[in-house]
Design an enzyme around this catalytic site. Structure first.
Site, PDB file in Angstrom:
ATOM      1  N   GLU A   1      -3.736 -11.030  46.699  1.00  0.00           N
ATOM      2  CA  GLU A   1      -2.988 -11.316  45.466  1.00  0.00           C
ATOM      3  C   GLU A   1      -2.983 -10.149  44.477  1.00  0.00           C
ATOM      4  OE1 GLU A   1      -4.479 -15.052  43.929  1.00  0.00           O
ATOM      5  OE2 GLU A   1      -3.209 -16.169  45.304  1.00  0.00           O
TER       6      GLU A   1
ATOM      7  N   GLU B   1      -1.676 -19.615  51.675  1.00  0.00           N
ATOM      8  CA  GLU B   1      -2.738 -20.456  51.113  1.00  0.00           C
ATOM      9  C   GLU B   1      -2.120 -21.703  50.512  1.00  0.00           C
ATOM     10  OE1 GLU B   1      -5.246 -18.625  48.178  1.00  0.00           O
ATOM     11  OE2 GLU B   1      -5.382 -16.744  49.289  1.00  0.00           O
TER      12      GLU B   1
END
Ligand code: GAL
Length: 676
Positions: free
Chosen positions: A156, A315
C-alpha cells in the site's frame, strides 16, 4: 474475445490471503495445522513476506531464508501457490538506526523516528540500496520456484517526504518538466502574483506547512511529483525483480480511490492491478445496498486501470477489521455476497487480510480466517470455506472480463486542483462524491461504467460523463470533441474547463480550450449556495430538478435549452443544454442536482447510444463478464428480502439449475448465470 486466466496453475480463481508464518516459527504444530485448514477452506494461494524483513535479515547482511523456503515448499506440495512480497513496507530497527535517512521528513520539516510502517523515504539512496539487496536475494532464491506465481511489491504505497533528498529531486523534476527554463515555470505558475517569482530552480521548496502553499501550480506539481517519485521507487523494485525473473508478473496493492497517488500513472508498471477492499459494512449512515454500490464503484476504478484484463482483490476482511470507527461484525451471508461482487466486477481473486490472527500487537483483534480459538469450527471459517467452494463452481468465468460501452471520466490531477483551488464553497466541492453519485445512478440501471482518465482513448465508448472537469489536460478537449463528433453521447457539468494543466485560467470564456464550441455555451458566473439554499431547474418535460451548492450562469450560443432556473436573479436562464455536434450530442448541466434527478437525461443518452438498461428490483445489482465462450450474468441481492428478476435464460452455476426467464434471489442471495 479472448480469455486470459491470470494464474492457470490455480485452474480458475485465486483464493487466499496474507499469511504470516514468521510470527509462529516457534509453533510448528500451528504451521502444520495451517496447511490442513487452508486445504479445508479451499485456499489455493498465500501471500508471504509482506512485513518479514526483520526475520529475513535480522542483522544487516545476515540473511535467513530457510524458514521461508520450507513454507513455500510445504504450501506448494499441498497445492497452494505463493504470492511473494518484497518486505519494503516496514523497516527493521537496525536499518533506521544505521541509516536515519530512510525515515521520512514531514510537512513541518520534522524527521520521523523509527516505528510503524509505510513510512520510508522514497528517495533515500541507502534505503533503495538495502531494498535492492534483499529483493534480489529473494528473487534469486525463490523466483524460479514453481510455487511462486506473483510478486507483490511493498505494501500500500502512500505518503510524501520533505527531506533534503526529496527536495532536491523535486527541483530536478521541475527542471525537466519546465524545459530547464525558470521563466517558463514562472509563467506557468503565475508567480508574479504576490511577488513569488523564482530566479532559479534551487529556490523552489515543496509546500512545507510553514512555507509556500499559495501557488496552486506548485501545490499540484508536488502532488504529481509524489506520484512520480513513488512510481520511481516502485520501478526500482520491479526492475530488480524483473532483471532476475522476468517471467513472474508483479503487482502492488492499491487502496480504492486513494487521494495521495495517481494510480493511473503507476498502473502501466504493473502486470496485474490489485487492491485492498474494506467496506464499512452495516454502518449507521447507509443501507447495505448503498455500501455495496460504493464498493462496486471502487472495483470499477481498479478494473479500469487495465481495462479488458481481470484484476485481483488482494485483501479483504473475512469478518471484521480493527481500524474502522466501529468494528462491526459482517453479518452471516455478507461475506459470500461481497466476494461474489468482487468476482462480478472483474476480479480473478478473493484474498484476505489475514489468514491467521496475530497474537499480539496492532492487529491482534483484526479479523482473520483462523481466529485465536484456532479451529475450523467457527462461523467465519465456514463462510470462507463456502466461498472456496463456490469459487470452484464458477471457475469457468475466470479470465473473462467486464466490457462496457459507457465511461465516467475521473481525473486525479483534476481532483487535486479542485480540492486546492480557492473557489466555490470549501465545504461542498465533493468532486469524488459527485462522480460516484453519477456512476451509481447508471449502475442502478445495470450499467457498470468504466472509470477512465482524461487522456483515455474514448473510441471504445458510446457514452461518457465528465463531471466537474475543472482542469483540462492538454488534448482532453480535443479528445472529447472527437468522441462526440463520431457519435458519442457526452455529459459535462458546472465547473468544467476553467484551468489548464498548470492551473492557469482559460481566457475568453469557460469552458476553455475549444469546449465552448462543443457545448454551444459560455459560462459567465458561478454561484455557490449556502447549505440551506435551494434553486430549481424547470425541465421541458414538466419536472423540476432541485439545485443545491452550485449554479452556473450560462450564455447560450448555439445549444438547445432543456431546462432553466426557477429562482433568484438568474431565474429563466438556461441550466441544462444540449448541442448536436457531429454525429453525437454534448449535454451541459450547469448546476448541482442529485444524480437521481438526472436519470431521464441519462436514459435518453443511453437510448441514443443503444445501451440497454436492466430492469432491476431495488437493491439488486447486475454485472456481466464475457469471454470467447459467452457471457456470465451476476445478480446480487443486497437486501434482506427475497427478490425476483426476469429476462434471463441459461445455466445457473451456483446451483447447477436451468433458468428460463425468471429467478428468485433469497435474502442476500446471488446467481451466476451462463447465458444461453
Ligand atoms: C491493509 C494493509 C494490511 C492490514 C490491513 C488491515 O490496509 O495492507 O497490512 O493492515 O489493512 O485491515
Amino acid at each position: 474475445m479472448e480469455k486470459n486466466i491470470l494464474f492457470p496453475q490455480t485452474g480458475g480463481f485465486v483464493h487466499g490471503g496474507d499469511y504470516n508464518p514468521e510470527q509462529w516459527l516457534d509453533r510448528p504444530d500451528i504451521l502444520e495445522e495451517d496447511i490442513r485448514l487452508m486445504k479445508k477452506a479451499g485456499i489455493n494461494s498465500a501471500t508471504l513476506g509482506v512485513f518479514s524483513w526483520s526475520v529475513l535479515e535480522p542483522k544487516e547482511g545476515e540473511f535467513h531464508f530457510e524458514w521461508l523456503e520450507a513454507i513455500i515448499d510445504r504450501l506448494y506440495e499441498n497445492g497452494i501457490y505463493t504470492v511473494l512480497a518484497t518486505p519494503s513496507g516496514a523497516r527493521p530497527a537496525w536499518l533506521d538506526a544505521a541509516y536515519p535517512e530512510a525515515m521520512r521528513v514531514d510537512r513541518r520539516g520534522m524527521r520521523a523516528r523509527h516505528g510503524g510502517r509505510h513510512n520510508h523515504c522514497m528517495s533515500s539512496p541507502k534505503y533503495r540500496e538495502k531494498v535492492e539487496i534483499i529483493d534480489r536475494k529473494l528473487a534469486k532464491r525463490f523466483g524460479s520456484h514453481p510455487g511462486v506465481i506473483l510478486y507483490h511489491i511493498s505494501n500500500e504505497f502512500s505518503g510524501e517526504c520533505f527531506c533534503p533528498y526529496c527536495v532536491k529531486k523535486f527541483r530536478q523534476y521541475l527542471w525537466e518538466q519546465y524545459d530547464h527554463d525558470i521563466e517558463k515555470l514562472n509563467a506557468a505558475w503565475w508567480t508574479t502574483f504576490w511577488s513569488h517569482r523564482y530566479n532559479s530552480f534551487d529556490q523552489i521548496e515543496p509546500p512545507f506547512e510553514n512555507g509556500e502553499t499559495s501557488v496552486m501550480g506548485l501545490n499540484l506539481e508536488w502532488k504529481r511529483f509524489t506520484t512520480w517519485n513513488t512510481n520511481d521507487f516502485m520501478k526500482h523494485e520491479t526492475g530488480v525483480l524483473r532483471s532476475v525473473t522476468p517471467e513472474i508478473p508483479v503487482t502492488a496493492n492499491f487502496m480504492r480511490l486513494f487521494g495521495g497517488l495517481d494510480y493511473r500513472k503507476m498502473a502501466p508498471e504493473l502486470d496485474v492491478i490489485s487492491w485492498d477492499n474494506y467496506p464499512e459494512f452495516h454502518n449507521d449512515r447507509e443501507t447495505l445496498a448503498e455500501t455495496m454500490r460504493e464498493t462496486a464503484f471502487q472495483h470499477s476504478v481498479m478494473r479500469s486501470l487495465k481495462a479488458g484484463k481481470p484484476f485481483m482483490m488482494m485483501e479483504s476482511a473475512p469478518g471484521l477489521v480493527n481500524w474502522q470507527p466501529v468494528n462491526k461484525l459482517k453479518r452471516p451471508g455478507i461475506h459470500r455476497l461481497a466476494c461474489l461482487q468482487a468476482i462480478a466486477c472483474g476480479s480473478d481473486s478473493v484474498q484476505y487480510f489475514q489468514w491467521r490472527k496475530s497474537r499480539g500487537s496492532f492487529e491482534q483483534f483484526h479479523g482473520a480466517v483462523v481466529d485465536h480459538i484456532g479451529t475450523d469450527d467457527t462461523r467465519i471459517f465456514r463462510e470462507v470455506a463456502e466461498v472456496g467452494d463456490l469459487l470452484k463452481k464458477i471457475a469457468p468465468a475466470a479470465g473473462t472480463t467486464v466490457r462496457t460501452r459507457a465511461a465516467l471520466l475521473f481525473d486525479w490531477d483534476n481532483r487535486w486542483a479542485v480540492a486546492d483551488t480557492k473557489a466555490l464553497s470549501q465545504e461542498s466541492k465533493r468532486y469524488e462524491e459527485t462522480c460516484r453519485g453519477i456512476w451509481e445512478e447508471f449502475f442502478k440501471l445495470g450499467i457498470d461504467m468504466d472509470v477512465v482518465g482524461s487522456d483515455e482513448n474514448l473510441n471504445r465508448y458510446d457514452l461518457v460523463v465528465a463531471p466537474m472537469l475543472f482542469l483540462l489536460q492538454p488534448g482532453t478537449a480535443q479528445n472529447l470533441k472527437t468522441f462526440v463528433e463520431r457519435g458519442g453521447q457526452l455529459l459535462a457539468t458546472y465547473f468544467t474547463g476553467y484551468v489548464n494543466r498548470d492551473t492557469l485560467c482559460y481566457l475568453g470564456g469557460f469552458p476553455g480550450d475549444g469546449l465552448k464550441e462543443l457545448f454551444g455555451i459560455v459560462s459567465e458566473e458561478i454561484d455557490s449556495l449556502y447549505p440551506g439554499d435551494r434553486n430549481g431547474i424547470q425541465m421541458a418535460d414538466g419536472s423540476i430538478w432541485e439545485v443545491r451548492d452550485y449554479a452556473e450562469i450560462l450564455r447560450v450560443q448555439d445549444a438547445e435549452v432543456l431546462g432553466s432556473y426557477t429562482e433568484d436573479f438568474y431565474r429563466g436562464m438556461a441550466a441544462v443544454t444540449c448541442k448536436h455536434y457531429g454525429e453525437g450530442n454534448a449535454y451541459y448541466v450547469a448546476a448541482r442536482t442529485d444524480a437521481g434527478r438526472m436519470r431521464p437525461l441519462f436514459e435518453k443518452m443511453m437510448k441514443d447510444a443503444r445501451i440497454f438498461a436492466q430492469d432491476l428490483p431495488e437493491g439488486v445489482e447486475y454485472h456481466e463478464r464475457s469471454g470467447d465462450e459467452g457471457t456470465y450474468a451476476f445478480y446480487l441481492n443486497c437486501t434482506a428480502e427475497e427478490k425476483a428478476v426476469s429476462g434471463i435464460r441459461g445455466k445457473e452455476l451456483l446451483t447447477g439449475t436451468r433458468v428460463d426467464d425468471s429467478l428468485i434471489l433469497p435474502e442476500y442471495g446471488a446467481a451466476v448465470v451462463k447465458r444461453d
